[in-house]
Design an enzyme around this catalytic site. Structure first.
Site, PDB file in Angstrom:
ATOM      1  CD  GLU A  11     -58.860  79.876  22.922  1.00 15.12           C
ATOM      2  OE1 GLU A  11     -59.106  78.666  22.718  1.00 15.12           O
ATOM      3  OE2 GLU A  11     -58.766  80.709  22.016  1.00 15.12           O
ATOM      4  NE  ARG A  14     -58.278  80.381   8.825  1.00 16.09           N
ATOM      5  CZ  ARG A  14     -58.393  80.419  10.159  1.00 16.09           C
ATOM      6  NH1 ARG A  14     -57.315  80.390  10.917  1.00 16.09           N
ATOM      7  NH2 ARG A  14     -59.573  80.522  10.712  1.00 16.09           N
ATOM      8  N   GLY A  65     -54.444  74.356  16.785  1.00 25.86           N
ATOM      9  CA  GLY A  65     -55.797  73.800  16.677  1.00 25.86           C
ATOM     10  C   GLY A  65     -56.131  73.662  15.211  1.00 25.86           C
ATOM     11  CG  ASN A  84     -66.207  81.227  20.260  1.00 25.97           C
ATOM     12  OD1 ASN A  84     -66.411  81.982  19.302  1.00 25.97           O
ATOM     13  ND2 ASN A  84     -65.177  80.414  20.310  1.00 25.97           N
ATOM     14  CG  ASN A  91     -54.936  65.872  22.434  1.00 25.25           C
ATOM     15  OD1 ASN A  91     -55.024  65.377  23.545  1.00 25.25           O
ATOM     16  ND2 ASN A  91     -55.715  66.859  22.022  1.00 25.25           N
ATOM     17  CG  HIS A 133     -55.172  81.432  18.060  1.00 22.20           C
ATOM     18  ND1 HIS A 133     -54.387  80.873  17.075  1.00 22.20           N
ATOM     19  CD2 HIS A 133     -56.421  80.969  17.844  1.00 22.20           C
ATOM     20  CE1 HIS A 133     -55.129  80.111  16.291  1.00 22.20           C
ATOM     21  NE2 HIS A 133     -56.378  80.162  16.730  1.00 22.20           N
ATOM     22  CG  HIS A 135     -53.727  78.124  19.763  1.00 20.18           C
ATOM     23  ND1 HIS A 135     -54.496  78.193  20.898  1.00 20.18           N
ATOM     24  CD2 HIS A 135     -54.556  77.738  18.764  1.00 20.18           C
ATOM     25  CE1 HIS A 135     -55.736  77.840  20.602  1.00 20.18           C
ATOM     26  NE2 HIS A 135     -55.805  77.578  19.305  1.00 20.18           N
ATOM     27  N   GLY A 155     -51.428  70.435  19.588  1.00 17.12           N
ATOM     28  CA  GLY A 155     -50.320  70.669  20.522  1.00 17.12           C
ATOM     29  C   GLY A 155     -50.474  69.893  21.820  1.00 17.12           C
ATOM     30  NE  ARG A 168     -62.168  83.405  19.801  1.00 14.65           N
ATOM     31  CZ  ARG A 168     -61.973  82.659  18.723  1.00 14.65           C
ATOM     32  NH1 ARG A 168     -62.895  81.828  18.316  1.00 14.65           N
ATOM     33  NH2 ARG A 168     -60.859  82.760  18.052  1.00 14.65           N
TER      34      ARG A 168
HETATM   35  P1  ADP Z   1     -60.289  74.524  17.244  1.00 12.55           P
HETATM   36  O1  ADP Z   1     -59.251  75.378  16.611  1.00 12.55           O
HETATM   37  O2  ADP Z   1     -61.461  74.252  16.366  1.00 12.55           O
HETATM   38  O3  ADP Z   1     -60.645  74.901  18.663  1.00 12.55           O
HETATM   39  P2  ADP Z   1     -58.903  72.249  18.447  1.00 12.55           P
HETATM   40  O4  ADP Z   1     -58.010  73.036  19.331  1.00 12.55           O
HETATM   41  O5  ADP Z   1     -59.943  71.385  19.078  1.00 12.55           O
HETATM   42  O6  ADP Z   1     -59.564  73.105  17.308  1.00 12.55           O
HETATM   43  O7  ADP Z   1     -57.958  71.315  17.542  1.00 12.55           O
HETATM   44  C1  ADP Z   1     -58.459  70.524  16.518  1.00 12.55           C
HETATM   45  C2  ADP Z   1     -57.309  69.740  15.910  1.00 12.55           C
HETATM   46  O8  ADP Z   1     -56.701  68.935  16.929  1.00 12.55           O
HETATM   47  C3  ADP Z   1     -57.745  68.790  14.802  1.00 12.55           C
HETATM   48  O9  ADP Z   1     -56.860  68.883  13.703  1.00 12.55           O
HETATM   49  C4  ADP Z   1     -57.574  67.433  15.450  1.00 12.55           C
HETATM   50  O10 ADP Z   1     -57.232  66.451  14.525  1.00 12.55           O
HETATM   51  C5  ADP Z   1     -56.404  67.690  16.374  1.00 12.55           C
HETATM   52  N1  ADP Z   1     -56.287  66.628  17.377  1.00 12.55           N
HETATM   53  C6  ADP Z   1     -57.107  66.325  18.404  1.00 12.55           C
HETATM   54  N2  ADP Z   1     -56.672  65.218  19.051  1.00 12.55           N
HETATM   55  C7  ADP Z   1     -55.544  64.793  18.404  1.00 12.55           C
HETATM   56  C8  ADP Z   1     -54.630  63.718  18.571  1.00 12.55           C
HETATM   57  N3  ADP Z   1     -54.764  62.823  19.535  1.00 12.55           N
HETATM   58  N4  ADP Z   1     -53.584  63.630  17.702  1.00 12.55           N
HETATM   59  C9  ADP Z   1     -53.433  64.507  16.713  1.00 12.55           C
HETATM   60  N5  ADP Z   1     -54.255  65.556  16.510  1.00 12.55           N
HETATM   61  C10 ADP Z   1     -55.299  65.694  17.339  1.00 12.55           C
END
Ligand code: ADP
Length: 404
Positions: free
Chosen positions: A385, A241, A210, A7, A335, A180, A208, A333, A91
């Protein structure tokens, strides 16, 4: 099959070497700061500690060479020889209207990708660079392009045409493409397994969340609408964004602040969202910490994030004409119990009810967090993914070999 999943970003190469028989990632890592000072490779074999190596990594070709070298290294490696890598899955962000599914990399595909740069100038050039780098470093290996847009290919015109002159669609391909897709499809398939029902019988909404965030309505396994649009800028509030907004706003700001196109693009993509509203961070963890400390604009950013999600969940339930399960995935989502709780608040009238205790326990693992009596299941499902890319790569390479 051992498949290298790549990726490529503007200054990074993320990778995983996946054994498709066991579906285990033998090693994963990232080369970052390519072409800058202090480039670094972080590498984690599945059974040993993470290592970090710095070096002068001038371009993506050198980056891929570093990856292959560490995959074979005596101390940190997981293979003995580069010939053990049987195929590469890439990707690719934008497949336009042409690609409804993953495809073998051929000279024709490369020229299609080049013509798609116009639609995805921020992403596709890096993906092309990654493919070229692999051709140089691992010549002769079959490669497959897996598109972020492909899963949304069957959306109906009423979901993908914008309210601007139709000629803009004809002339410039301006329509909703959605992104996504690999993640939305993966978690939807997992949800069907968790629910023990065929995906054809299910109405699902996948969130999704992230750094980029999108939500998709999936009817019988088909994406019928999704919140990202012509570019990944539309829809939910994201890390940096803006998501949905009145299109006249940017014209107004450009006029008032005398911004160039490039500056306007940067404002919407890099300085908006959670970061822009809160003035604190694009990272949801830091937003939540600041909310707990009583930071006012962090609270506004958090509330907008969850409110917009809630609106989309209800709107997509209407688009689907019902809902069997709501799925949360990706960093936020998977965590954040707090975001999940806040974004389904008030949706009890639709049958969405989550159990506070289960929700709190669902951190980075597959779990049903709905109450026993909820009509709609709410599921937390970690996305993967890279595994979808490896599976598609294996399937397409085997199909092409069978044809020979
Ligand atoms: P990417 O889109 O770069 O792949 P990720 O799917 O890893 O990103 O998601 C990153 C986001 O997830 C960040 O905003 C991070 O703060 C959030 N995140 C990770 N762990 C937690 C948590 N325990 N509580 C809240 N947000 C979290």
């Amino acid at each position: 099959m051992k498949i290298l999943v790549i990726n490529c970003g503007s200054s990074s190469v993320k990778y995983q070497l996946i054994d498709t028989e066991t579906e285990i990632a033998l090693a994963k890592g990232i080369v970052s700061r390519i072409g800058m000072s202090a480039s670094v490779l972080t590498h984690k074999p599945f059974d040993r500690p993470e290592v970090t190596i710095s070096g002068e990594i001038l371009d993506h070709i050198v980056a891929v060479e570093y990856v292959v070298t560490i995959l074979m290294s005596e101390n940190h490696g997981v293979i003995k020889d580069r010939s053990e890598i049987e195929a590469i899955g890439h990707r690719v962000v934008h497949g336009g209207e042409e690609f409804s599914e993953s495809a073998l990399v051929t000279p024709d595909l490369m020229s299609s990708l080049r013509s798609l740069i116009e639609l995805a100038p921020l992403h596709n050039p890096h993906n092309i660079r990654g493919i070229n780098a692999c051709m140089k470093t691992l010549p002769g290996l079959p490669m497959v392009a897996v598109f972020d847009t492909a899963f949304h290919h069957e959306m109906p015109p009423h979901a993908y045409i914008y309210g601007i002159p139709y000629v803009m669609y004809r002339r410039y391909g301006i329509r909703r493409y959605g992104f996504h897709g690999t993640s939305h499809k993966y978690v939807a398939d997992r949800a069907a397994l968790m629910l023990g029902k065929p995906i054809e019988d299910l109405k699902l909404i996948t969130c999704h969340l992230g750094n980029g965030a999108s939500i998709t309505a999936i009817d019988g396994g088909v994406s019928i609408d999704t919140s990202m649009g012509f570019t990944p800028l539309e829809g939910l509030l994201m890390g940096t964004r803006c998501g949905d907004q009145d299109p006249a706003i940017i014209l107004h700001i450009m006029a008032r602040e005398e911004l160039s196109l490039h500056e306007a693009n940067t404002l919407l993509n890099k300085h908006s969202g959670l970061a822009g509203i809160s003035g604190v961070s694009s990272d949801m963890r830091e937003i939540i910490e600041s909310v707990e400390e009583g930071h006012a604009t962090a609270k506004i950013a958090f509330d907008i994030y969850c409110y917009r999600l809630r609106k989309y969940i209800a709107a997509y339930t209407a688009a689907l004409g019902g809902l069997d399960a709501l799925i949360f995935t990706a960093g936020v989502g998977e965590n954040s119990a707090l975001v999940r709780e806040a974004s389904v608040q008030g949706l009890g009238f639709m049958g969405v009810e989550i159990d506070a205790e289960k929700n709190r326990k669902a951190v980075g693992k597959e779990m049903d967090i709905s109450t026993g009596s909820a009509k709609v299941k709410t599921l937390v499902i970690p996305t993967n993914e890279e595994l979808v890319i490896a599976r598609d790569t294996e399937r397409i390479v085997k199909e092409s070999q069978a044809k020979k």
